[in-house]
Scaffold this motif. Structure first.
Motif, mmCIF file in Angstrom:
data_model
loop_
_atom_site.group_PDB
_atom_site.id
_atom_site.type_symbol
_atom_site.label_atom_id
_atom_site.label_comp_id
_atom_site.label_asym_id
_atom_site.label_seq_id
_atom_site.Cartn_x
_atom_site.Cartn_y
_atom_site.Cartn_z
ATOM 1 N N ASP A 52 0.817 -1.153 -0.001
ATOM 2 C CA ASP A 52 0.265 -0.102 -0.187
ATOM 3 C C ASP A 52 0.720 1.289 -0.114
ATOM 4 O O ASP A 52 0.442 2.392 -0.506
ATOM 5 C CB ASP A 52 -0.678 -0.041 1.293
ATOM 6 C CG ASP A 52 -0.242 -0.118 2.668
ATOM 7 O OD1 ASP A 52 0.826 -0.439 2.661
ATOM 8 O OD2 ASP A 52 -0.839 0.412 3.512
ATOM 9 N N ASN A 72 0.887 -2.733 4.741
ATOM 10 C CA ASN A 72 0.031 -3.739 4.317
ATOM 11 C C ASN A 72 0.378 -4.348 2.772
ATOM 12 O O ASN A 72 0.909 -3.362 1.997
ATOM 13 C CB ASN A 72 -1.410 -2.961 4.190
ATOM 14 C CG ASN A 72 -1.894 -2.585 5.615
ATOM 15 O OD1 ASN A 72 -2.374 -3.554 6.354
ATOM 16 N ND2 ASN A 72 -2.050 -1.476 5.753
ATOM 17 N N SER A 108 -4.745 -10.568 1.201
ATOM 18 C CA SER A 108 -3.605 -9.587 1.932
ATOM 19 C C SER A 108 -3.150 -9.973 2.950
ATOM 20 O O SER A 108 -3.842 -10.667 3.805
ATOM 21 C CB SER A 108 -4.784 -8.142 1.929
ATOM 22 O OG SER A 108 -5.061 -7.618 0.787
ATOM 23 N N LYS A 110 0.020 -8.231 6.239
ATOM 24 C CA LYS A 110 0.826 -7.085 6.796
ATOM 25 C C LYS A 110 1.802 -7.492 7.794
ATOM 26 O O LYS A 110 1.849 -8.598 8.241
ATOM 27 C CB LYS A 110 -0.388 -6.076 7.603
ATOM 28 C CG LYS A 110 -0.773 -6.839 8.491
ATOM 29 C CD LYS A 110 -2.053 -5.872 9.310
ATOM 30 C CE LYS A 110 -2.655 -6.579 10.613
ATOM 31 N NZ LYS A 110 -3.614 -5.599 11.510
#
Length: 184
Positions: A52, A72, A108, A110
């Motif tokens: 991101d 992320n 996704s 992180k």
């Protein structure tokens, strides 16, 4: 006698090596061909790691102030993503909390990066993410401007002392008007 032994040896060799007259192409099974084609198609597909943000700026921070941020990421490739390691360029920056489980395409994840506020002025630290991507690793960065520690003892600037040169000058003549001259 030698010719007889040589003839029998040749005959035995031919008998043992020519079992069936079947070509190598006929021995290949169709199911193996399909499995190999599928394997080869998948081996050219890689996961792709997209963040991101590629850099996070903490701005101005006091020295020794601990700060952290979260990066992320998403697997935008065509194969499962596996992150095997995340390391920083120094011990003052600690990446943590990432999953070591495969991340399917489209999913996704992180990880957190903690910085302990060491250093002075503008700092930049690089975090390297090792994964099964085509390149093998990706990098992100953190930056900050570390202000001096307000609790650090103040340094006192002492005036510089300059050595005098008078003691190094020799007089070689004692006649009036000839002080400091060398008559060799």
């Amino acid at each position: 006698m030698k010719k007889v032994i040589l003839g029998l040896s040749t005959l035995c060799l031919i008998a043992f090596t020519s079992c069936k007259e079947e070509s190598a192409a006929k021995k290949i099974e169709e199911s193996n061909l399909a499995a190999a084609a599928k394997r080869d198609a998948v081996s050219s597909k890689f996961p792709k790691l997209e963040f991101d943000k590629r850099e996070h700026d903490f701005g101005e921070i006091e020295a020794k102030t601990q700060v952290e941020t979260v990066f992320n990421y998403k697997n935008t490739g065509e194969a499962p993503l596996v992150i095997t390691d995340i390391k920083s360029s120094c011990g003052c920056t600690i990446p943590k909390d990432w999953s070591r489980e495969p991340l399917a395409a489209g999913e996704s994840g992180k990880f957190t990066v903690k910085f302990n506020g060491s250093g002075q002025n503008k700092i930049t630290k690089t975090i390297t993410v090792t994964a099964n991507t085509e390149k093998g690793s990706e990098t992100v960065k953190i930056t900050a401007f570390v202000k001096p520690d307000p609790n650090a003892p103040a340094t006192v600037n002492k005036p510089a002392t300059i050595p005098t040169v008078n003691s190094a000058v020799k007089k070689t003549s004692t006649q009036p008007g000839h002080e400091g001259h060398n008559h060799n």
